[in-house]
Design a protein around this motif. Sequence first.
Motif, PDB file in Angstrom:
ATOM      1  N   LEU A 128       8.895  12.831  30.173  1.00 62.10           N
ATOM      2  CA  LEU A 128       9.544  13.618  29.120  1.00 62.10           C
ATOM      3  C   LEU A 128      10.908  13.027  28.775  1.00 62.10           C
ATOM      4  O   LEU A 128      11.246  12.848  27.601  1.00 62.10           O
ATOM      5  CB  LEU A 128       9.698  15.076  29.562  1.00 62.10           C
ATOM      6  N   ALA A 129      11.695  12.709  29.789  1.00 59.54           N
ATOM      7  CA  ALA A 129      13.018  12.126  29.543  1.00 59.54           C
ATOM      8  C   ALA A 129      12.895  10.772  28.852  1.00 59.54           C
ATOM      9  O   ALA A 129      13.721  10.436  28.003  1.00 59.54           O
ATOM     10  CB  ALA A 129      13.787  11.995  30.854  1.00 59.54           C
ATOM     11  N   GLY A 130      11.859  10.007  29.193  1.00 63.16           N
ATOM     12  CA  GLY A 130      11.653   8.716  28.541  1.00 63.16           C
ATOM     13  C   GLY A 130      11.447   8.865  27.042  1.00 63.16           C
ATOM     14  O   GLY A 130      11.980   8.090  26.251  1.00 63.16           O
ATOM     15  N   ALA A 131      10.679   9.871  26.642  1.00 61.04           N
ATOM     16  CA  ALA A 131      10.467  10.115  25.206  1.00 61.04           C
ATOM     17  C   ALA A 131      11.782  10.491  24.534  1.00 61.04           C
ATOM     18  O   ALA A 131      12.093  10.012  23.441  1.00 61.04           O
ATOM     19  CB  ALA A 131       9.423  11.215  25.016  1.00 61.04           C
ATOM     20  N   ALA A 132      12.567  11.350  25.188  1.00 60.44           N
ATOM     21  CA  ALA A 132      13.872  11.743  24.627  1.00 60.44           C
ATOM     22  C   ALA A 132      14.833  10.555  24.598  1.00 60.44           C
ATOM     23  O   ALA A 132      15.619  10.402  23.656  1.00 60.44           O
ATOM     24  CB  ALA A 132      14.459  12.890  25.446  1.00 60.44           C
ATOM     25  N   MET A 133      14.764   9.697  25.614  1.00 62.70           N
ATOM     26  CA  MET A 133      15.613   8.513  25.680  1.00 62.70           C
ATOM     27  C   MET A 133      15.299   7.556  24.528  1.00 62.70           C
ATOM     28  O   MET A 133      16.205   7.076  23.837  1.00 62.70           O
ATOM     29  CB  MET A 133      15.366   7.824  27.037  1.00 62.70           C
ATOM     30  N   ARG A 134      14.002   7.285  24.311  1.00 62.71           N
ATOM     31  CA  ARG A 134      13.602   6.394  23.225  1.00 62.71           C
ATOM     32  C   ARG A 134      13.993   6.958  21.865  1.00 62.71           C
ATOM     33  O   ARG A 134      14.267   6.209  20.929  1.00 62.71           O
ATOM     34  CB  ARG A 134      12.097   6.129  23.285  1.00 62.71           C
ATOM     35  N   ALA A 135      14.044   8.278  21.737  1.00 64.11           N
ATOM     36  CA  ALA A 135      14.426   8.920  20.468  1.00 64.11           C
ATOM     37  C   ALA A 135      15.941   9.032  20.309  1.00 64.11           C
ATOM     38  O   ALA A 135      16.413   9.553  19.297  1.00 64.11           O
ATOM     39  CB  ALA A 135      13.784  10.305  20.376  1.00 64.11           C
ATOM     40  N   GLY A 136      16.708   8.589  21.308  1.00 67.77           N
ATOM     41  CA  GLY A 136      18.164   8.636  21.217  1.00 67.77           C
ATOM     42  C   GLY A 136      18.746  10.023  21.389  1.00 67.77           C
ATOM     43  O   GLY A 136      19.841  10.307  20.888  1.00 67.77           O
ATOM     44  N   LEU A 137      18.057  10.903  22.114  1.00 67.48           N
ATOM     45  CA  LEU A 137      18.491  12.296  22.235  1.00 67.48           C
ATOM     46  C   LEU A 137      19.346  12.581  23.471  1.00 67.48           C
ATOM     47  O   LEU A 137      19.972  13.631  23.544  1.00 67.48           O
ATOM     48  CB  LEU A 137      17.268  13.224  22.253  1.00 67.48           C
ATOM     49  N   ILE A 138      19.389  11.679  24.442  1.00 70.36           N
ATOM     50  CA  ILE A 138      20.115  11.934  25.689  1.00 70.36           C
ATOM     51  C   ILE A 138      21.600  11.632  25.490  1.00 70.36           C
ATOM     52  O   ILE A 138      21.968  10.564  25.028  1.00 70.36           O
ATOM     53  CB  ILE A 138      19.540  11.095  26.837  1.00 70.36           C
ATOM     54  N   SER A 162      15.917  -0.717  21.914  1.00 72.86           N
ATOM     55  CA  SER A 162      17.261  -1.278  21.713  1.00 72.86           C
ATOM     56  C   SER A 162      18.175  -0.777  22.820  1.00 72.86           C
ATOM     57  O   SER A 162      17.874   0.192  23.510  1.00 72.86           O
ATOM     58  CB  SER A 162      17.811  -0.881  20.341  1.00 72.86           C
ATOM     59  N   TRP A 163      19.288  -1.449  22.969  1.00 72.33           N
ATOM     60  CA  TRP A 163      20.260  -1.097  24.012  1.00 72.33           C
ATOM     61  C   TRP A 163      20.852   0.280  23.765  1.00 72.33           C
ATOM     62  O   TRP A 163      20.997   0.728  22.623  1.00 72.33           O
ATOM     63  CB  TRP A 163      21.411  -2.084  24.026  1.00 72.33           C
ATOM     64  N   VAL A 164      21.262   0.916  24.848  1.00 67.45           N
ATOM     65  CA  VAL A 164      22.023   2.153  24.790  1.00 67.45           C
ATOM     66  C   VAL A 164      23.319   1.892  25.547  1.00 67.45           C
ATOM     67  O   VAL A 164      23.295   1.623  26.749  1.00 67.45           O
ATOM     68  CB  VAL A 164      21.259   3.334  25.439  1.00 67.45           C
ATOM     69  N   ASN A 165      24.424   1.929  24.843  1.00 70.65           N
ATOM     70  CA  ASN A 165      25.719   1.701  25.476  1.00 70.65           C
ATOM     71  C   ASN A 165      26.240   3.002  26.071  1.00 70.65           C
ATOM     72  O   ASN A 165      26.129   4.067  25.448  1.00 70.65           O
ATOM     73  CB  ASN A 165      26.719   1.130  24.469  1.00 70.65           C
ATOM     74  N   LEU A 166      26.800   2.907  27.263  1.00 69.31           N
ATOM     75  CA  LEU A 166      27.240   4.076  28.010  1.00 69.31           C
ATOM     76  C   LEU A 166      28.694   3.929  28.439  1.00 69.31           C
ATOM     77  O   LEU A 166      29.196   2.815  28.592  1.00 69.31           O
ATOM     78  CB  LEU A 166      26.370   4.254  29.258  1.00 69.31           C
TER      79      LEU A 166
END
Length: 187
Positions: A128-138, A162-166
């Motif tokens: 579930l978190a993976g789907a939200a992560m790919r959608a840019g929701l986290i 694509s990258w997610v900068n944190l």
Amino acid sequence: MRKLIYGMNVTLDGYTAAPGDDIGWSVPSDELFRFWSDQLQATELSLYGRKLWRTMSSYWPTADRQPGATPAETEFARRWRDMPKAVFSSTIGEVDWNTRLVTGDAVAEITRLKAGDGGPMDIAGATLAGAAMRAGLIDEYVLATAPVLVGGGTPFFTALDSWVNLNLVETRTLPCGVVLTRYETRR
């Protein structure tokens, strides 16, 4: 807009469960229970995938009545039981323990929930978190990294397009050797 936080216990090599969904490597200390209990207290809604929901709901509703339950475990169990929850699954027929079932498009429902008013939400379960992560929701990632290597299993992070900068927000080490890290998504 609500904040969405993805946090779980994770191995040093990045897994939330070893092969066979084994989480025996994760034996939380009272300090770790207090950390997760405090996270729950600051959360308004918890979102679960089917597999983690089944694991959590098989133990936590009555964990405070188990022989030898520590005060930290008892507090976590009470907060977990009282927390409003949503379970995302197309195979479960019903849920309980202050929970509603979501059978439709998970990303659409999480997007709708995020757009509403209210306090922070947490999401748990790698799929579930993976789907939200790919959608840019986290918005925030919380890792409780245990000093153990399991060599495979269910990864905390999913493959991304694509990258997610944190930004690192917090780091601390618990006496049990678990390292807590919190990162916010840089938007």
